[in-house]
Motif scaffolding. Structure first.
Motif, PDB file in Angstrom:
ATOM      1  N   GLY A  20      86.689  25.308  13.919  1.00  0.00           N
ATOM      2  CA  GLY A  20      86.022  25.263  15.303  1.00  0.00           C
ATOM      3  C   GLY A  20      84.785  25.737  15.432  1.00  0.00           C
ATOM      4  N   SER A  21      84.523  26.979  14.701  1.00  0.00           N
ATOM      5  CA  SER A  21      83.180  27.932  14.680  1.00  0.00           C
ATOM      6  C   SER A  21      82.207  26.895  13.942  1.00  0.00           C
ATOM      7  CB  SER A  21      83.338  28.974  14.184  1.00  0.00           C
ATOM      8  OG  SER A  21      83.859  29.288  12.668  1.00  0.00           O
ATOM      9  N   GLY A  22      82.602  26.271  12.948  1.00  0.00           N
ATOM     10  CA  GLY A  22      81.835  25.367  12.082  1.00  0.00           C
ATOM     11  C   GLY A  22      81.125  24.100  12.835  1.00  0.00           C
ATOM     12  N   LEU A  23      82.222  23.455  13.585  1.00  0.00           N
ATOM     13  CA  LEU A  23      81.905  22.577  14.409  1.00  0.00           C
ATOM     14  C   LEU A  23      80.809  22.814  15.334  1.00  0.00           C
ATOM     15  CD1 LEU A  23      85.276  20.715  15.167  1.00  0.00           C
ATOM     16  CD2 LEU A  23      83.614  19.722  13.822  1.00  0.00           C
ATOM     17  N   ARG A  24      80.985  24.035  16.270  1.00  0.00           N
ATOM     18  CA  ARG A  24      80.014  24.611  17.124  1.00  0.00           C
ATOM     19  C   ARG A  24      78.889  24.836  16.422  1.00  0.00           C
ATOM     20  NH1 ARG A  24      84.764  27.792  18.770  1.00  0.00           N
ATOM     21  NH2 ARG A  24      83.637  29.518  17.683  1.00  0.00           N
ATOM     22  N   ARG A  25      78.694  25.386  15.425  1.00  0.00           N
ATOM     23  CA  ARG A  25      77.331  25.600  14.526  1.00  0.00           C
ATOM     24  C   ARG A  25      76.707  24.522  14.417  1.00  0.00           C
ATOM     25  NH1 ARG A  25      79.341  27.900  10.557  1.00  0.00           N
ATOM     26  NH2 ARG A  25      79.467  29.969  11.716  1.00  0.00           N
ATOM     27  N   ARG A  26      77.392  23.228  13.912  1.00  0.00           N
ATOM     28  CA  ARG A  26      76.749  22.013  13.577  1.00  0.00           C
ATOM     29  C   ARG A  26      76.060  21.664  14.862  1.00  0.00           C
ATOM     30  NH1 ARG A  26      79.822  18.157   9.330  1.00  0.00           N
ATOM     31  NH2 ARG A  26      79.469  19.467   7.522  1.00  0.00           N
ATOM     32  N   GLY A  27      76.974  21.429  16.092  1.00  0.00           N
ATOM     33  CA  GLY A  27      76.426  20.867  17.114  1.00  0.00           C
ATOM     34  C   GLY A  27      75.431  21.626  18.028  1.00  0.00           C
ATOM     35  N   LEU A  28      75.525  22.725  17.862  1.00  0.00           N
ATOM     36  CA  LEU A  28      74.499  23.598  18.696  1.00  0.00           C
ATOM     37  C   LEU A  28      73.236  23.793  18.247  1.00  0.00           C
ATOM     38  CD1 LEU A  28      76.917  25.739  20.610  1.00  0.00           C
ATOM     39  CD2 LEU A  28      75.502  23.951  21.487  1.00  0.00           C
ATOM     40  N   ALA A  29      73.150  23.453  16.683  1.00  0.00           N
ATOM     41  CA  ALA A  29      71.947  23.686  16.105  1.00  0.00           C
ATOM     42  C   ALA A  29      71.008  22.816  16.397  1.00  0.00           C
ATOM     43  CB  ALA A  29      72.057  23.546  14.537  1.00  0.00           C
ATOM     44  N   VAL A  30      71.247  21.756  16.967  1.00  0.00           N
ATOM     45  CA  VAL A  30      70.405  20.622  17.553  1.00  0.00           C
ATOM     46  C   VAL A  30      70.024  21.040  18.958  1.00  0.00           C
ATOM     47  CG1 VAL A  30      70.068  18.042  17.933  1.00  0.00           C
ATOM     48  CG2 VAL A  30      71.913  19.132  16.233  1.00  0.00           C
ATOM     49  N   ALA A  31      68.527  20.891  19.075  1.00  0.00           N
ATOM     50  CA  ALA A  31      67.967  21.371  20.342  1.00  0.00           C
ATOM     51  C   ALA A  31      68.402  20.356  21.393  1.00  0.00           C
ATOM     52  CB  ALA A  31      66.503  21.472  20.173  1.00  0.00           C
ATOM     53  N   THR A  83      61.035  24.523  19.438  1.00  0.00           N
ATOM     54  CA  THR A  83      61.458  25.823  19.048  1.00  0.00           C
ATOM     55  C   THR A  83      61.692  26.035  17.998  1.00  0.00           C
ATOM     56  OG1 THR A  83      63.476  27.556  19.965  1.00  0.00           O
ATOM     57  CG2 THR A  83      64.182  25.265  19.261  1.00  0.00           C
ATOM     58  N   ARG A  84      62.181  27.310  17.278  1.00  0.00           N
ATOM     59  CA  ARG A  84      62.052  27.356  15.974  1.00  0.00           C
ATOM     60  C   ARG A  84      63.268  26.485  15.114  1.00  0.00           C
ATOM     61  NH1 ARG A  84      63.959  33.056  15.395  1.00  0.00           N
ATOM     62  NH2 ARG A  84      64.052  32.523  13.307  1.00  0.00           N
ATOM     63  N   ALA A  85      62.805  25.975  14.215  1.00  0.00           N
ATOM     64  CA  ALA A  85      63.865  24.883  13.480  1.00  0.00           C
ATOM     65  C   ALA A  85      64.202  25.706  12.436  1.00  0.00           C
ATOM     66  CB  ALA A  85      63.017  23.653  13.264  1.00  0.00           C
ATOM     67  N   ASP A  86      63.715  26.825  12.193  1.00  0.00           N
ATOM     68  CA  ASP A  86      64.259  27.656  10.862  1.00  0.00           C
ATOM     69  C   ASP A  86      65.013  28.858  11.633  1.00  0.00           C
ATOM     70  OD1 ASP A  86      61.900  28.930  11.962  1.00  0.00           O
ATOM     71  OD2 ASP A  86      60.992  29.052   9.861  1.00  0.00           O
ATOM     72  N   ALA A  87      65.510  28.694  12.475  1.00  0.00           N
ATOM     73  CA  ALA A  87      66.077  30.163  13.261  1.00  0.00           C
ATOM     74  C   ALA A  87      67.342  30.494  12.043  1.00  0.00           C
ATOM     75  CB  ALA A  87      66.624  29.834  14.359  1.00  0.00           C
ATOM     76  N   ASP A  88      67.679  31.843  12.128  1.00  0.00           N
ATOM     77  CA  ASP A  88      68.751  32.405  11.217  1.00  0.00           C
ATOM     78  C   ASP A  88      70.086  31.893  11.922  1.00  0.00           C
ATOM     79  OD1 ASP A  88      70.627  34.187  10.145  1.00  0.00           O
ATOM     80  OD2 ASP A  88      69.479  36.042  10.640  1.00  0.00           O
ATOM     81  N   PRO A  89      70.990  31.400  10.958  1.00  0.00           N
ATOM     82  CA  PRO A  89      72.307  30.619  11.496  1.00  0.00           C
ATOM     83  C   PRO A  89      72.976  31.872  12.332  1.00  0.00           C
ATOM     84  CG  PRO A  89      71.841  30.215   9.276  1.00  0.00           C
ATOM     85  CD  PRO A  89      70.724  31.008   9.532  1.00  0.00           C
ATOM     86  N   ALA A  90      72.878  33.101  11.898  1.00  0.00           N
ATOM     87  CA  ALA A  90      73.623  34.105  12.517  1.00  0.00           C
ATOM     88  C   ALA A  90      73.065  34.249  14.202  1.00  0.00           C
ATOM     89  CB  ALA A  90      73.381  35.463  12.070  1.00  0.00           C
ATOM     90  N   GLU A  91      71.969  33.954  14.281  1.00  0.00           N
ATOM     91  CA  GLU A  91      71.255  33.953  15.667  1.00  0.00           C
ATOM     92  C   GLU A  91      71.967  32.601  16.649  1.00  0.00           C
ATOM     93  OE1 GLU A  91      66.882  33.722  17.844  1.00  0.00           O
ATOM     94  OE2 GLU A  91      67.274  33.798  15.868  1.00  0.00           O
ATOM     95  N   VAL A  92      71.890  31.605  15.717  1.00  0.00           N
ATOM     96  CA  VAL A  92      72.264  30.397  16.509  1.00  0.00           C
ATOM     97  C   VAL A  92      73.986  30.704  16.849  1.00  0.00           C
ATOM     98  CG1 VAL A  92      72.988  27.954  16.069  1.00  0.00           C
ATOM     99  CG2 VAL A  92      70.844  28.838  15.093  1.00  0.00           C
ATOM    100  N   GLN A  93      74.786  31.096  15.923  1.00  0.00           N
ATOM    101  CA  GLN A  93      76.199  31.461  16.331  1.00  0.00           C
ATOM    102  C   GLN A  93      76.197  32.200  17.406  1.00  0.00           C
ATOM    103  OE1 GLN A  93      78.611  29.668  14.757  1.00  0.00           O
ATOM    104  NE2 GLN A  93      79.757  30.594  16.521  1.00  0.00           N
ATOM    105  N   ALA A  94      75.392  33.136  17.641  1.00  0.00           N
ATOM    106  CA  ALA A  94      75.555  34.121  18.538  1.00  0.00           C
ATOM    107  C   ALA A  94      75.319  33.511  20.138  1.00  0.00           C
ATOM    108  CB  ALA A  94      74.704  35.165  18.557  1.00  0.00           C
ATOM    109  N   LEU A  95      74.497  32.705  19.988  1.00  0.00           N
ATOM    110  CA  LEU A  95      73.918  31.871  21.167  1.00  0.00           C
ATOM    111  C   LEU A  95      75.163  30.987  21.519  1.00  0.00           C
ATOM    112  CD1 LEU A  95      70.264  31.325  20.575  1.00  0.00           C
ATOM    113  CD2 LEU A  95      71.191  32.854  22.406  1.00  0.00           C
ATOM    114  N   VAL A  96      76.030  30.347  20.293  1.00  0.00           N
ATOM    115  CA  VAL A  96      76.842  29.293  20.719  1.00  0.00           C
ATOM    116  C   VAL A  96      77.890  30.246  21.326  1.00  0.00           C
ATOM    117  CG1 VAL A  96      78.820  28.138  19.457  1.00  0.00           C
ATOM    118  CG2 VAL A  96      76.348  27.997  18.737  1.00  0.00           C
TER     119      VAL A  96
END
Length: 294
Positions: free
Chosen positions: A3-14, A76-89
């Motif tokens: 589930g976390s992988g699905l969230r990460r994929r989806g929310l990486a898109v602006a 926005t930053r297209a090269d954001a740290d995945p950990a930062e993206v996951q924290a926002l998710v």
């Protein structure tokens, strides 16, 4: 996939409204404009955030604009740290108190379940997502399973190029600000958004190919009416939050940049270029010379 992988994929898109556009044609000339005054030029390029690596979207005109630019702008930053993206998710896209199915009418639950199962996912994996987050994940899931990715998107590719060349990079929004555009929507609007995405996913023929073709061919006369006009008419709250207010804010920022001599390149989602509330129209209304160059 977890589930976390699905969230990460989806929310990486602006912006979810750009995610329906994927791979495709050999000949490409996505729309681009030049905004100018006596000593400043700003190029406005409408990008796609999610693409397959095989898509050939770059042109000589775009490469010239990039080479001339002293600075490159992105949403926005297209090269954001995945950990930062996951924290926002985890902070804005997950609801530990109420399940997704509790918020949805039975018809939407059934449509969502069918759409997820068709693409090899299941409802229980997303049942703690908020509706907007589930909608975004669902938007990109079919494409990511076919090899498309955020990393292959136009803005990510230009970001990597600019970073490697030490070309200055600027962003209109922080990643958190962009995520909160969705997270701050009223729940009823979130549910509408998810219902629309789920229904579109299951409705043949899907619009993805037509939209992709319109973007690659620079056909804003097709892209705008098909997506932007419908969103403004049928989902005014979503249109105001995702396009109208942001475009107005960006136009104000670019007006300040026009006071600085030089050349800049703006690479943002293609739908930000469409209609009377699009960046080209807004910059023209502010008194600048605007012409389509691609």
């Amino acid at each position: 996939m977890s589930g976390s992988g699905l969230r990460r994929r989806g929310l990486a898109v602006a912006c979810a409204f750009a995610c329906a556009l994927a791979a495709g044609l050999a000949q490409a000339a996505p729309a681009m404009w030049e905004v100018r005054d006596k000593d400043t030029r700003i190029y406005l390029f409408g990008a796609m955030h999610v693409l397959q690596p095989s898509v050939k979207w770059r042109t000589r005109a775009f490469d010239r604009a990039y080479a001339r630019a002293d600075k490159v702008w992105f949403e926005t930053r297209a090269d954001a740290d995945p950990a930062e993206v996951q924290a926002l998710v985890d902070r804005y896209g997950v609801d530990p108190a109420r399940s997704l199915t509790e918020k949805l009418p039975p018809r939407t639950v059934a449509t969502l379940r069918a759409a997820l199962e068709r693409d090899g996912a299941s409802l229980d994996r997303v049942d703690r997502l908020r509706p907007w987050a589930a909608a975004m994940m669902l938007s990109v899931l079919p494409m990511t399973q076919q090899g498309a990715s955020v990393q292959a998107g136009a803005d990510a590719a230009v970001t990597r190029q600019a970073r490697a060349a030490d070309k200055p990079v600027a962003a209109f929004e922080t990643l958190e600000q962009q995520v909160r555009l969705f997270a701050d929507l009223p729940e009823a609007v979130e549910v509408q958004y998810l219902d629309d995405v789920a229904a579109e996913t299951l409705s043949p023929p899907r619009h993805g190919v037509a939209l992709q073709s319109a973007w690659l061919g620079g056909r804003m006369d097709r892209l705008g009416p098909r997506v932007v006009d419908g969103l403004r008419r049928d989902r005014p709250a979503l249109y105001d939050a995702l396009l109208k207010r942001r475009n107005a804010t960006w136009a104000a920022t670019l007006t300040e940049e026009m006071a600085k001599p030089g050349v800049q390149l703006v690479t943002v989602g293609a739908l930000h270029m469409a209609g009377d509330d699009g960046l080209p129209a807004l910059m023209k209304a502010r008194g600048f010379k605007v012409r389509r160059v691609q």
